[in-house]
Enzyme design. Sequence first.
Site, PDB file in Angstrom:
ATOM      1  N   GLU A 230       0.814  -1.222   0.000  1.00  0.00           N
ATOM      2  CA  GLU A 230       0.000   0.000   0.000  1.00  0.00           C
ATOM      3  C   GLU A 230       0.842   1.264   0.000  1.00  0.00           C
ATOM      4  O   GLU A 230       0.379   2.314  -0.410  1.00  0.00           O
ATOM      5  CB  GLU A 230      -0.929  -0.016   1.219  1.00  0.00           C
ATOM      6  CG  GLU A 230      -1.996   1.042   1.183  1.00  0.00           C
ATOM      7  CD  GLU A 230      -3.038   0.863   2.276  1.00  0.00           C
ATOM      8  OE1 GLU A 230      -4.086   1.509   2.190  1.00  0.00           O
ATOM      9  OE2 GLU A 230      -2.805   0.080   3.212  1.00  0.00           O
ATOM     10  N   SER A 355      -3.340   3.273  12.864  1.00  0.00           N
ATOM     11  CA  SER A 355      -3.031   4.407  13.731  1.00  0.00           C
ATOM     12  C   SER A 355      -1.544   4.466  14.068  1.00  0.00           C
ATOM     13  O   SER A 355      -0.809   3.484  13.926  1.00  0.00           O
ATOM     14  CB  SER A 355      -3.835   4.310  15.034  1.00  0.00           C
ATOM     15  OG  SER A 355      -3.360   3.235  15.826  1.00  0.00           O
TER      16      SER A 355
END
Length: 375
Positions: A230, A355
């Site tokens: 990604e 996160s």
Amino acid sequence: MDFRTEVRAWLDSHLAETPTPDPRAWERELGQAGWIGIGWPEDGGGAGYGNRPAPLTHQVIWAEEYARSTAPPRMGHIGENLLAPTLIAYGTEEQKRRHLPPIARGETLWCQGYSEPGAGSDLAGIRTTATPDGTGGYTVTGQKIWTSLARDADWCFVLARTEPGSTRHHGLSFLLVEMDQPGRIDVRPIRQMTGTSEFNEVFFDGARAAEVVGGEGNGWAVAMGLLALERGVSTLAQQIGFAQELDEVIAAARASGAAEDPVVRARLVRQWAELVTMRRHALRTLGTPGDPGAPSVAKLLWGGWHQRLGELAVEVRGEAGAVGPQPWSATTPYELTTAQHLFLFTRADTIYGGSDEIQRNIIAERVLGLPREPR
């Protein structure tokens, strides 16, 4: 003609013909010209499926020039850069033949079914289930959230629990689900505090998944392999956009006089220096694939950087940064300025995509070998 000149010439000519092309039609135009799938490896099953397998330098140039152009945001990013390399690495020959050519032609769009209301950064906590339907496929039931492009996508790759009673990363499978299943799949836009709806909730109520990638129960390995993809070449294109945003903030600081403040000026210089560092980190890690900490380091770098830029974008405008475009009235919908949108949207940069806390844990445990955090 060198490759960068070729790319610029093609983008300039095609965007001159249609300055604001329909995003879906634009994907097909990119596919017809051979610009989709240039990063798919020839020796990994991509040969014959992509349009023009290209060296890494060409992939970087294409991504950068596209970001510099006025072309619309890519709708096919998830299929081209996430799903396709995953199929090349883990899929069967039949799956590659079925799904890669339509992606390369810009004909099919994909979305990602990972996060859930109770399993965002902690992906191993997902509860969506998939049970065999007796025909070689699965029946999927559950909810996904923060799903980009779900309203436009033709397909969704879904991480679901196929082993009853399994927990954490065990018993998961990576499934391919067609989105056109009326009554079985419900997509609901999520209105954000920016007033826009880039993300969606997706509810699966007995939806059919005909295919599993990588074998039943191996979903965690496939999902982690995808996440490692990604933050590759696309991060360099992302940084071109960041540089453009930084230029706008600097121009606003000069116009408002905020650039005369030595503290503000120092913050702007730091933003520039950190952006240069991010680019060098991205280029270095592209040349050393397989570094388990590189994606997490990249996410930590750009997430906090972009959030601080959003804060600066509003601050340098002074009081004007707190009000919307003029004139406005009670009967006119309030619209955010570009700076306000940047500020509000970037509040999520340190959360979505994993996160900061999760990224630090990955670096600590997988790279530094520190003990796992107590659960």
